[in-house]
Write a protein that holds these residues in place. Structure first.
Motif, PDB file in Angstrom:
ATOM      1  N   LEU A 247     -68.885  49.424  -0.992  1.00 28.71           N
ATOM      2  CA  LEU A 247     -67.777  50.348  -1.168  1.00 28.71           C
ATOM      3  C   LEU A 247     -68.267  51.769  -1.432  1.00 28.71           C
ATOM      4  N   PRO A 248     -67.536  52.779  -0.959  1.00 32.39           N
ATOM      5  CA  PRO A 248     -67.792  54.145  -1.412  1.00 32.39           C
ATOM      6  C   PRO A 248     -67.576  54.224  -2.920  1.00 32.39           C
ATOM      7  N   LEU A 249     -68.058  55.283  -3.553  1.00 31.32           N
ATOM      8  CA  LEU A 249     -68.054  55.354  -5.006  1.00 31.32           C
ATOM      9  C   LEU A 249     -66.658  55.215  -5.612  1.00 31.32           C
ATOM     10  N   GLU A 250     -65.695  55.986  -5.156  1.00 28.73           N
ATOM     11  CA  GLU A 250     -64.385  55.959  -5.797  1.00 28.73           C
ATOM     12  C   GLU A 250     -63.697  54.596  -5.679  1.00 28.73           C
ATOM     13  N   PRO A 251     -63.657  53.978  -4.489  1.00 33.95           N
ATOM     14  CA  PRO A 251     -63.116  52.615  -4.421  1.00 33.95           C
ATOM     15  C   PRO A 251     -63.918  51.627  -5.266  1.00 33.95           C
ATOM     16  N   GLY A 252     -65.231  51.852  -5.355  1.00 29.57           N
ATOM     17  CA  GLY A 252     -66.066  50.995  -6.189  1.00 29.57           C
ATOM     18  C   GLY A 252     -65.697  51.128  -7.661  1.00 29.57           C
ATOM     19  N   LEU A 253     -65.445  52.347  -8.098  1.00 31.27           N
ATOM     20  CA  LEU A 253     -65.017  52.564  -9.480  1.00 31.27           C
ATOM     21  C   LEU A 253     -63.655  51.937  -9.745  1.00 31.27           C
ATOM     22  N   ASP A 254     -62.780  52.001  -8.751  1.00 30.50           N
ATOM     23  CA  ASP A 254     -61.465  51.357  -8.893  1.00 30.50           C
ATOM     24  C   ASP A 254     -61.616  49.850  -9.034  1.00 30.50           C
ATOM     25  N   PHE A 255     -62.512  49.276  -8.238  1.00 25.03           N
ATOM     26  CA  PHE A 255     -62.744  47.832  -8.311  1.00 25.03           C
ATOM     27  C   PHE A 255     -63.339  47.465  -9.672  1.00 25.03           C
ATOM     28  N   GLU A 256     -64.287  48.274 -10.142  1.00 28.89           N
ATOM     29  CA  GLU A 256     -64.886  48.032 -11.450  1.00 28.89           C
ATOM     30  C   GLU A 256     -63.822  48.065 -12.549  1.00 28.89           C
ATOM     31  N   ARG A 257     -62.931  49.049 -12.495  1.00 29.57           N
ATOM     32  CA  ARG A 257     -61.897  49.159 -13.532  1.00 29.57           C
ATOM     33  C   ARG A 257     -60.951  47.960 -13.502  1.00 29.57           C
ATOM     34  N   ALA A 258     -60.571  47.537 -12.298  1.00 30.97           N
ATOM     35  CA  ALA A 258     -59.680  46.373 -12.197  1.00 30.97           C
ATOM     36  C   ALA A 258     -60.353  45.123 -12.740  1.00 30.97           C
ATOM     37  N   THR A 259     -61.636  44.995 -12.463  1.00 31.68           N
ATOM     38  CA  THR A 259     -62.388  43.844 -12.965  1.00 31.68           C
ATOM     39  C   THR A 259     -62.528  43.909 -14.478  1.00 31.68           C
ATOM     40  N   TYR A 260     -62.787  45.093 -14.985  1.00 34.92           N
ATOM     41  CA  TYR A 260     -62.885  45.314 -16.434  1.00 34.92           C
ATOM     42  C   TYR A 260     -61.570  44.962 -17.125  1.00 34.92           C
ATOM     43  N   ASP A 261     -60.475  45.464 -16.576  1.00 38.30           N
ATOM     44  CA  ASP A 261     -59.161  45.246 -17.190  1.00 38.30           C
ATOM     45  C   ASP A 261     -58.814  43.764 -17.285  1.00 38.30           C
ATOM     46  N   SER A 262     -59.282  42.987 -16.303  1.00 41.16           N
ATOM     47  CA  SER A 262     -58.950  41.560 -16.293  1.00 41.16           C
ATOM     48  C   SER A 262     -59.580  40.807 -17.460  1.00 41.16           C
ATOM     49  N   LEU A 263     -60.567  41.411 -18.110  1.00 41.61           N
ATOM     50  CA  LEU A 263     -61.276  40.746 -19.212  1.00 41.61           C
ATOM     51  C   LEU A 263     -60.713  41.089 -20.592  1.00 41.61           C
ATOM     52  N   LEU A 264     -59.903  42.122 -20.681  1.00 41.22           N
ATOM     53  CA  LEU A 264     -59.514  42.652 -21.981  1.00 41.22           C
ATOM     54  C   LEU A 264     -58.722  41.666 -22.834  1.00 41.22           C
ATOM     55  N   LYS A 265     -57.936  40.808 -22.204  1.00 35.50           N
ATOM     56  CA  LYS A 265     -57.099  39.885 -22.964  1.00 35.50           C
ATOM     57  C   LYS A 265     -57.643  38.463 -22.990  1.00 35.50           C
ATOM     58  N   THR A 266     -58.876  38.288 -22.567  1.00 37.16           N
ATOM     59  CA  THR A 266     -59.465  36.947 -22.605  1.00 37.16           C
ATOM     60  C   THR A 266     -59.817  36.564 -24.035  1.00 37.16           C
ATOM     61  N   GLN A 267     -59.887  35.270 -24.287  1.00 36.92           N
ATOM     62  CA  GLN A 267     -60.262  34.785 -25.611  1.00 36.92           C
ATOM     63  C   GLN A 267     -61.692  35.182 -25.970  1.00 36.92           C
ATOM     64  N   ASP A 268     -62.556  35.223 -24.962  1.00 37.40           N
ATOM     65  CA  ASP A 268     -63.943  35.613 -25.222  1.00 37.40           C
ATOM     66  C   ASP A 268     -64.032  37.065 -25.700  1.00 37.40           C
ATOM     67  N   ARG A 269     -63.231  37.936 -25.113  1.00 36.29           N
ATOM     68  CA  ARG A 269     -63.225  39.339 -25.545  1.00 36.29           C
ATOM     69  C   ARG A 269     -62.729  39.452 -26.985  1.00 36.29           C
ATOM     70  N   LEU A 270     -61.678  38.740 -27.325  1.00 35.17           N
ATOM     71  CA  LEU A 270     -61.152  38.764 -28.689  1.00 35.17           C
ATOM     72  C   LEU A 270     -62.157  38.164 -29.674  1.00 35.17           C
ATOM     73  N   GLU A 271     -62.836  37.104 -29.243  1.00 33.76           N
ATOM     74  CA  GLU A 271     -63.865  36.477 -30.072  1.00 33.76           C
ATOM     75  C   GLU A 271     -65.019  37.449 -30.312  1.00 33.76           C
ATOM     76  N   ALA A 272     -65.412  38.203 -29.289  1.00 31.11           N
ATOM     77  CA  ALA A 272     -66.499  39.168 -29.439  1.00 31.11           C
ATOM     78  C   ALA A 272     -66.139  40.243 -30.468  1.00 31.11           C
ATOM     79  N   LEU A 273     -64.921  40.720 -30.424  1.00 34.56           N
ATOM     80  CA  LEU A 273     -64.484  41.740 -31.380  1.00 34.56           C
ATOM     81  C   LEU A 273     -64.442  41.184 -32.805  1.00 34.56           C
ATOM     82  N   GLN A 274     -63.957  39.942 -32.924  1.00 33.11           N
ATOM     83  CA  GLN A 274     -63.894  39.324 -34.243  1.00 33.11           C
ATOM     84  C   GLN A 274     -65.296  39.065 -34.795  1.00 33.11           C
ATOM     85  N   ALA A 275     -66.193  38.614 -33.927  1.00 33.03           N
ATOM     86  CA  ALA A 275     -67.569  38.351 -34.338  1.00 33.03           C
ATOM     87  C   ALA A 275     -68.264  39.638 -34.771  1.00 33.03           C
ATOM     88  N   PHE A 276     -67.996  40.728 -34.051  1.00 35.11           N
ATOM     89  CA  PHE A 276     -68.567  42.027 -34.421  1.00 35.11           C
ATOM     90  C   PHE A 276     -68.080  42.444 -35.803  1.00 35.11           C
TER      91      PHE A 276
END
Length: 287
Positions: A247-276
């Protein structure tokens, strides 16, 4: 059909666990590592032929990759050999001589499909090169995310031009993307063999094991560093990084952000914050 391709975990490490169980004749099989949760080896097992890729090995390799692609508990895969001092000598040229043109065409199509499946496994993959990796053997490694060569390995290369052909399972394409145009041309035009250290200098492998250490042992160390991380994050990271060259850079950044956003509400993400917050190691479940 796939159940027989998964070997029970062994109890000895590091090299003994790769030995096939007596009476079984699988030419490729998956084997979980008992000391490394979520890590399995994908073992090539044709010691009498230096793991040359036969039709049977290719079929079983594809089946193993199919199993691995649906294993939600998997966090890393190590591609290795059942035999010390061997990795993969490329296509089985003895078998090839007896194959019809139709069989050759099917073999090449199946090999391309298997390497595509290996390259696109959702989890990180590591090639542990404990012996010669020639032609199709090196092309298997190029389809992995990371490559480790054993300290004493002296034959890593794509010698196809010496046999009147060219690398036909992605070598011209993946090697060029990995080490650059000029070095890929040098490697392929000459058919030269590289030592482990030379392959490291060329960027063809990422690590060389210590002198008293096998590539499998070094791969287990690396897999251990990988597998402690959040499984869903690992899968998403691989997906995002793999798209970077497409991908060109800008579409690549868009894909990265969409992939990042999909992780924010996972149990693993919440567990990581609690563990920290609690100053402890997180316990990830892949949820």
């Amino acid at each position: 059909m796939f159940r027989s391709l998964i070997r029970p975990a062994a109890t000895r490490l590091p090299l003994a666990y790769l030995a096939p169980a007596r009476g079984l004749e699988d030419e490729a099989y998956l084997k979980p590592i008992p000391t490394h949760s979520g890590v399995s080896t994908l073992v090539l097992n044709r010691p009498q032929a230096k793991n040359a890729i036969s039709m049977k090995l290719l079929d079983q390799l594809a089946d193993c990759l199919e199993v691995a692609s649906f294993d939600k508990n998997l966090r890393a895969v190590i591609l290795s050999s059942s035999t010390a001092g061997a990795f993969c000598a490329g296509a089985d040229l003895i078998e090839r001589r007896s194959m019809t043109e139709t069989q050759v065409n099917k073999f090449l199509a199946d090999l391309r499909a298997a390497l595509h499946k290996l390259e696109n496994l959702p989890v990180p993959t590591i090639a542990a090169i404990d012996g010669p990796a020639l032609g199709g053997g090196l092309e298997l490694c190029l389809a992995c995310d990371l490559r480790i060569a054993g300290h004493g390995v002296t034959k890593i290369g794509l010698p196809e031009v010496k046999l009147g052909i060219i690398p036909g399972a992605g070598g011209t394409q993946r090697a060029t993307r990995l080490i650059g145009l000029s070095r890929a041309k040098d490697l392929i035009f000459t058919g030269r063999m590289l030592t482990a250290q030379q392959a490291l200098e060329w960027g063809l492998v990422d690590y060389v094991s210590e002198e008293d250490q096998s590539a499998v042992e070094r791969a287990l160390e690396l897999a251990g560093e990988i597998s402690v991380n959040a499984p869903l994050a690992l899968r998403s990271a691989k997906k995002a990084v793999s798209r970077a060259l497409e991908l060109p850079l800008e579409p690549g950044l868009d894909f990265e952000r969409a992939t990042y956003d999909s992780l924010l509400k996972t149990q693993d993400r919440l567990e990581a914050l609690q563990a920290f917050k609690e100053k402890r190691k997180p316990v990830f479940k892949g949820e």
